[in-house]
Design an enzyme around this catalytic site. Structure first.
Site, PDB file in Angstrom:
ATOM      1  N   HIS A  68      17.711 -80.076 -38.525  1.00 18.26           N
ATOM      2  CA  HIS A  68      16.419 -79.971 -39.214  1.00 18.26           C
ATOM      3  C   HIS A  68      15.898 -78.532 -39.132  1.00 18.26           C
ATOM      4  O   HIS A  68      15.362 -78.005 -40.109  1.00 18.26           O
ATOM      5  CB  HIS A  68      15.397 -80.915 -38.579  1.00 18.26           C
ATOM      6  CG  HIS A  68      15.773 -82.371 -38.620  1.00 18.26           C
ATOM      7  ND1 HIS A  68      16.147 -83.075 -37.503  1.00 18.26           N
ATOM      8  CD2 HIS A  68      15.832 -83.255 -39.640  1.00 18.26           C
ATOM      9  CE1 HIS A  68      16.408 -84.328 -37.831  1.00 18.26           C
ATOM     10  NE2 HIS A  68      16.233 -84.469 -39.121  1.00 18.26           N
ATOM     11  N   GLY A 179      20.047 -81.559 -46.285  1.00 21.07           N
ATOM     12  CA  GLY A 179      21.275 -81.246 -45.579  1.00 21.07           C
ATOM     13  C   GLY A 179      22.513 -81.771 -46.306  1.00 21.07           C
ATOM     14  O   GLY A 179      22.499 -82.898 -46.813  1.00 21.07           O
ATOM     15  N   LYS A 181      24.892 -82.701 -44.744  1.00 18.03           N
ATOM     16  CA  LYS A 181      25.281 -83.814 -43.872  1.00 18.03           C
ATOM     17  C   LYS A 181      25.148 -85.162 -44.578  1.00 18.03           C
ATOM     18  O   LYS A 181      25.966 -86.049 -44.401  1.00 18.03           O
ATOM     19  CB  LYS A 181      24.402 -83.753 -42.607  1.00 18.03           C
ATOM     20  CG  LYS A 181      24.309 -85.000 -41.774  1.00 18.03           C
ATOM     21  CD  LYS A 181      25.530 -85.192 -40.934  1.00 18.03           C
ATOM     22  CE  LYS A 181      25.389 -86.256 -39.874  1.00 18.03           C
ATOM     23  NZ  LYS A 181      24.745 -87.482 -40.271  1.00 18.03           N
ATOM     24  N   ASP A 182      24.081 -85.314 -45.365  1.00 13.21           N
ATOM     25  CA  ASP A 182      23.864 -86.551 -46.111  1.00 13.21           C
ATOM     26  C   ASP A 182      24.219 -86.290 -47.574  1.00 13.21           C
ATOM     27  O   ASP A 182      23.347 -86.182 -48.449  1.00 13.21           O
ATOM     28  CB  ASP A 182      22.413 -87.008 -45.952  1.00 13.21           C
ATOM     29  CG  ASP A 182      22.105 -87.328 -44.500  1.00 13.21           C
ATOM     30  OD1 ASP A 182      22.485 -88.405 -44.037  1.00 13.21           O
ATOM     31  OD2 ASP A 182      21.529 -86.465 -43.809  1.00 13.21           O
ATOM     32  N   SER A 217      22.827 -85.326 -35.443  1.00  8.09           N
ATOM     33  CA  SER A 217      22.165 -86.455 -36.084  1.00  8.09           C
ATOM     34  C   SER A 217      21.164 -87.031 -35.102  1.00  8.09           C
ATOM     35  O   SER A 217      21.421 -87.064 -33.886  1.00  8.09           O
ATOM     36  CB  SER A 217      23.198 -87.535 -36.434  1.00  8.09           C
ATOM     37  OG  SER A 217      22.548 -88.759 -36.729  1.00  8.09           O
ATOM     38  N   SER A 218      20.032 -87.491 -35.619  1.00  8.92           N
ATOM     39  CA  SER A 218      19.050 -88.140 -34.735  1.00  8.92           C
ATOM     40  C   SER A 218      19.685 -89.342 -34.062  1.00  8.92           C
ATOM     41  O   SER A 218      19.323 -89.709 -32.945  1.00  8.92           O
ATOM     42  CB  SER A 218      17.826 -88.581 -35.539  1.00  8.92           C
ATOM     43  OG  SER A 218      17.300 -87.483 -36.257  1.00  8.92           O
TER      44      SER A 218
END
Ligand code: AMP
Length: 339
Positions: A68, A179, A181-182, A217-218
């Site tokens: 983030h 991101g 990432k997604d 990742s959270s």
């Protein structure tokens, strides 16, 4: 829209006393706390202070980490003002998913926003975002929302796009940062902006990883030590796949799969090499940019990861896709303008 503006007098996190909610004196400037808006009217007032043009937004579900922070930094680097939204959107969670246990770390999140010089944090509750309860009208992600993550999580992307649309309207941002990432989420947000004429530029930010390759990742907070080691097979598979990119699609898939089969504790949902625009499997003749994506369960935690790859001569991993990604060329078409 993606104006790179001279922000000498409007550096995020450094403002005059008139717009500061709390301020401490620095040598030449006054460092402010981010303004926190929890209601629509607080957001309206704080947003008006930012003026028009050059406003960037980073949308999050909280439990902020360095991934983030990278989005925030990119926003700060090329937007005049930065808004972060922190909202755990119930609409994008299925009934058997992890909404209840999703990490909530508001104080640490604010610390990151403060450190990164965010000016405005919009932190609403569900009743602020959805005052009438679940909205009857939602954005439909369409067919691209039903494959890969959408197949595993029915309705997920309708929930994502609905809240993204609302946040874009509420923040009136000019640029929005997401991101890599997604990857599927990023693709669908781009599509929504284009198909529904949202006046926003969507910027992709490369995936931030731990030094051993695990994508931040959270949800990594759920992983115990041994799960975490198991989870490494996802990024290792992607790396192995990308390393085989010069040889073509089947070599990429084979190399990635070979890593995953050695880790029986990771329950793989999918491993795909797809066209980044259509999310369809690329054929063997395909050369150009493709998305190598993986999803699987480790213990009770569902993890996703991906790497953009350039398939063909000189191929390998990319950080993010180029503008015209998804128009692959045949391997022997040396006259193609894309070659
Ligand atoms: P989330 O809070 O998980 O909804 O993520 C908020 C934003 O941060 C989304 O645009 C994500 O794609 C992005 N993001 C999450 N993890 C990473 C990461 N490891 N690297 C870069 N961006 C990330």
């Amino acid at each position: 829209m993606n104006e790179t503006v001279d922000n000498a007098d409007t550096t995020p996190g450094v403002t005059s006393t008139t717009s500061a909610t709390s301020a401490t004196t620095a040598s030449t400037a006054i460092i402010t706390e981010p303004v926190v808006a929890r209601t629509r009217s607080e957001l309206r007032v704080a947003r008006a202070e930012l003026g028009e043009g050059g406003v960037g937004v980073v949308m999050t579900m909280g439990a902020l980490h360095e991934g983030h922070a990278a989005l925030i930094r990119q926003a700060r680097a090329n937007a005049r003002h930065v808004i972060v939204t922190i909202f755990l959107n119930p609409l994008q969670f299925g009934p058997r998913e992890d909404l209840a246990r999703y990490p909530r770390t508001n104080d640490a999140d604010m610390e990151i926003c403060r450190r990164e010089g965010v000016e405005l944090v919009f932190m609403p509750t569900p009743s602020v975002v959805y005052p009438e309860g679940d909205p009857g009208v939602r954005v439909s992600a369409g067919p691209l929302g039903n494959v890969l993550e959408g197949q595993a999580r029915p309705g997920h992307f309708d929930g994502v796009l609905t809240v993204v649309g609302k946040m874009l309207h509420l923040t009136r941002a000019d640029v929005a940062y997401y991101g890599q990432k997604d990857a599927q989420q990023l693709l669908l947000i781009r599509r929504m902006a284009r198909d529904l004429d949202f006046p926003v530029e969507v910027v992709a930010v490369p995936t931030v990883r731990e030094t051993d390759g695990l994508a931040l990742s959270s949800r990594n907070m759920y992983l115990g030590q041994s799960d975490r080691e198991t989870a490494l097979c996802l990024s290792q598979a992607l790396r192995a796949g990308a390393a085989a990119a010069v040889e073509g699609p089947s070599a990429v898939r084979r190399a990635a799969r070979a890593v995953l089969v050695r880790e029986p504790l990771a329950l793989i949902d999918y491993l795909v090499l797809v066209d980044p625009a259509t999310l369809e499997d690329v054929p063997e003749w395909y050369r150009g940019e493709a998305l190598l994506a993986v999803a699987g369960r480790v213990g009770t935690t569902r993890l996703i990861d991906n790497v953009p790859v350039n398939v063909g001569p000189g191929g390998g991993a990319l950080e993010v896709f180029s503008e015209d990604a998804g128009r692959g060329r045949e391997s022997d078409d040396l006259t193609s303008p894309l070659s």
